[in-house]
Design a protein around this motif. Structure first.
Motif, mmCIF file in Angstrom:
data_model
loop_
_atom_site.group_PDB
_atom_site.id
_atom_site.type_symbol
_atom_site.label_atom_id
_atom_site.label_comp_id
_atom_site.label_asym_id
_atom_site.label_seq_id
_atom_site.Cartn_x
_atom_site.Cartn_y
_atom_site.Cartn_z
ATOM 1 N N GLY A 9 6.864 -17.786 -14.236
ATOM 2 C CA GLY A 9 6.619 -17.389 -12.854
ATOM 3 C C GLY A 9 6.979 -15.954 -12.548
ATOM 4 N N PHE A 10 7.678 -15.286 -13.484
ATOM 5 C CA PHE A 10 8.021 -13.882 -13.273
ATOM 6 C C PHE A 10 6.880 -12.985 -13.714
ATOM 7 N N PRO A 11 6.629 -11.893 -12.992
ATOM 8 C CA PRO A 11 5.629 -10.926 -13.444
ATOM 9 C C PRO A 11 5.988 -10.424 -14.839
ATOM 10 N N GLU A 12 4.966 -10.053 -15.596
ATOM 11 C CA GLU A 12 5.185 -9.615 -16.977
ATOM 12 C C GLU A 12 6.166 -8.451 -17.063
ATOM 13 N N GLN A 13 6.094 -7.531 -16.097
ATOM 14 C CA GLN A 13 6.992 -6.379 -16.124
ATOM 15 C C GLN A 13 8.444 -6.811 -16.023
ATOM 16 N N ILE A 14 8.736 -7.764 -15.133
ATOM 17 C CA ILE A 14 10.114 -8.231 -14.985
ATOM 18 C C ILE A 14 10.551 -9.016 -16.208
ATOM 19 N N GLN A 15 9.642 -9.793 -16.801
ATOM 20 C CA GLN A 15 9.977 -10.512 -18.020
ATOM 21 C C GLN A 15 10.403 -9.559 -19.124
ATOM 22 N N SER A 16 9.647 -8.485 -19.292
ATOM 23 C CA SER A 16 9.958 -7.531 -20.354
ATOM 24 C C SER A 16 11.311 -6.874 -20.111
ATOM 25 N N ILE A 17 11.660 -6.665 -18.846
ATOM 26 C CA ILE A 17 12.955 -6.065 -18.521
ATOM 27 C C ILE A 17 14.084 -7.043 -18.821
ATOM 28 N N LEU A 18 13.933 -8.287 -18.409
ATOM 29 C CA LEU A 18 14.986 -9.285 -18.611
ATOM 30 C C LEU A 18 15.233 -9.576 -20.084
ATOM 31 N N MET A 19 14.202 -9.436 -20.913
ATOM 32 C CA MET A 19 14.344 -9.744 -22.334
ATOM 33 C C MET A 19 14.844 -8.555 -23.143
ATOM 34 N N GLU A 20 15.043 -7.420 -22.508
ATOM 35 C CA GLU A 20 15.568 -6.232 -23.187
ATOM 36 C C GLU A 20 17.092 -6.231 -23.081
ATOM 37 N N HIS A 21 17.787 -6.225 -24.228
ATOM 38 C CA HIS A 21 19.246 -6.320 -24.221
ATOM 39 C C HIS A 21 19.925 -5.024 -23.811
ATOM 40 N N ASP A 22 19.302 -3.898 -24.118
ATOM 41 C CA ASP A 22 19.887 -2.597 -23.824
ATOM 42 C C ASP A 22 19.645 -2.267 -22.353
ATOM 43 N N PHE A 23 20.716 -2.268 -21.566
ATOM 44 C CA PHE A 23 20.538 -2.110 -20.122
ATOM 45 C C PHE A 23 19.931 -0.761 -19.771
ATOM 46 N N SER A 24 20.270 0.261 -20.547
ATOM 47 C CA SER A 24 19.689 1.573 -20.312
ATOM 48 C C SER A 24 18.183 1.541 -20.534
ATOM 49 N N LYS A 25 17.755 0.843 -21.574
ATOM 50 C CA LYS A 25 16.319 0.715 -21.834
ATOM 51 C C LYS A 25 15.647 -0.127 -20.753
ATOM 52 N N ARG A 26 16.372 -1.123 -20.249
ATOM 53 C CA ARG A 26 15.845 -1.932 -19.139
ATOM 54 C C ARG A 26 15.470 -1.020 -17.970
ATOM 55 N N SER A 27 16.424 -0.158 -17.639
ATOM 56 C CA SER A 27 16.197 0.755 -16.530
ATOM 57 C C SER A 27 15.033 1.687 -16.811
ATOM 58 N N ALA A 28 15.000 2.226 -18.031
ATOM 59 C CA ALA A 28 13.940 3.168 -18.380
ATOM 60 C C ALA A 28 12.565 2.513 -18.287
ATOM 61 N N LEU A 29 12.492 1.241 -18.661
ATOM 62 C CA LEU A 29 11.222 0.522 -18.579
ATOM 63 C C LEU A 29 10.705 0.499 -17.147
ATOM 64 N N TYR A 30 11.621 0.288 -16.212
ATOM 65 C CA TYR A 30 11.185 0.206 -14.816
ATOM 66 C C TYR A 30 10.992 1.584 -14.200
ATOM 67 N N ILE A 31 11.880 2.519 -14.540
ATOM 68 C CA ILE A 31 11.777 3.867 -13.982
ATOM 69 C C ILE A 31 10.446 4.516 -14.351
ATOM 70 N N GLN A 32 9.891 4.118 -15.483
ATOM 71 C CA GLN A 32 8.619 4.684 -15.915
ATOM 72 C C GLN A 32 7.553 4.551 -14.832
ATOM 73 N N SER A 33 7.624 3.463 -14.071
ATOM 74 C CA SER A 33 6.673 3.272 -12.973
ATOM 75 C C SER A 33 6.871 4.311 -11.874
ATOM 76 N N ALA A 34 8.122 4.758 -11.716
ATOM 77 C CA ALA A 34 8.403 5.793 -10.716
ATOM 78 C C ALA A 34 7.821 7.133 -11.155
ATOM 79 N N VAL A 35 7.760 7.358 -12.468
ATOM 80 C CA VAL A 35 7.126 8.576 -12.995
ATOM 81 C C VAL A 35 5.635 8.540 -12.680
ATOM 82 N N GLU A 36 5.038 7.397 -12.962
ATOM 83 C CA GLU A 36 3.600 7.247 -12.716
ATOM 84 C C GLU A 36 3.276 7.360 -11.232
#
Length: 230
Positions: free
Chosen positions: A135-162
């Protein structure tokens, strides 16, 4: 591993994790041992070691069980934001709320040395608990499954760049700096280095994270960020 053995392994893991969850709820994470969990599950400690490398491995899997409220509330918090940056800041509010409520749990997952590949532990956990992400959007799933919290943030921040809010060269440093803010406050809070209450620790962390974010948001877009939950 054939399907039958995989199902048996998943079933045994659930037995031990159910027992571990009970021990944590009754005695606290610090008092959990392999033997206590095995006894409660109705097996020997040697059997438990067939499924968990050591106590830190078992603590990680058991701790993940206690993040269910954070995971379920995350989409609602993010929905409060009107743009990518606000959504990310609301996600920080959700994370701070739950991590400072259960510091022992979140420090095991995101701070402790587990002596093995943490990403593999995340992958193994969600292979067993894949329904947690339904039920979670794919973007949130990919973030939750990433163990490195810094990488989690970078995954989402990328949308702010775009979206034109942040420059690409600021993504990694912003992800690292905000993680260090949380780790520093969590360490301070857990070790009573300052007399912060839980709410004070949450607000201070959110304030510092927000200041850090606003310093790299493009000046022309700053008025669009109205997050003020600290």
């Amino acid at each position: 591993m054939n399907e039958r053995k995989e199902l048996q392994r998943a079933r045994m893991l659930r037995y031990f994790l159910d027992a571990a969850s009970e021990v944590i709820e009754e005695e606290g994470l610090a008092h959990m041992t392999i033997r206590k969990v095995a006894d409660r599950a109705g097996y020997t400690a040697s059997t438990a070691y067939n499924y968990f490398k050591d106590l830190s491995h078992l603590k990680f899997f058991a701790s993940m069980r206690f993040t269910s409220e954070y995971i379920s509330e995350l989409p609602d918090y993010m929905a409060l934001g009107e743009n990518t940056v606000e959504k990310w800041l609301y996600s920080w509010e959700c994370f701070c709320k739950h991590s400072f409520e259960q510091p022992d749990i979140y420090s095991v997952i995101f701070m402790d040395n587990l002596g093995t590949s943490t990403q593999q532990l995340f992958d193994d956990y969600y292979a067993i608990h894949e329904n947690d992400l339904i039920g979670f959007p794919e973007q949130i799933q990919s973030i939750l499954m990433e163990h490195d919290f810094s990488k989690r943030s970078a995954l989402y921040i990328q949308s702010a760049v775009e979206g034109g809010f942040i420059k690409q060269e600021n993504v990694d440093i912003l992800a690292d700096m905000t993680l260090m803010i949380w780790k520093g406050m969590m360490n301070t809070y857990m070790n009573h280095r300052r007399s912060y209450t839980k709410d004070e620790a949450i607000k201070r962390t959110l304030h510092l994270v927000t200041e850090c974010v606003m310093n790299v948001v493009e000046p022309s877009r700053r008025k669009e960020i109205k997050f003020d939950r600290y």
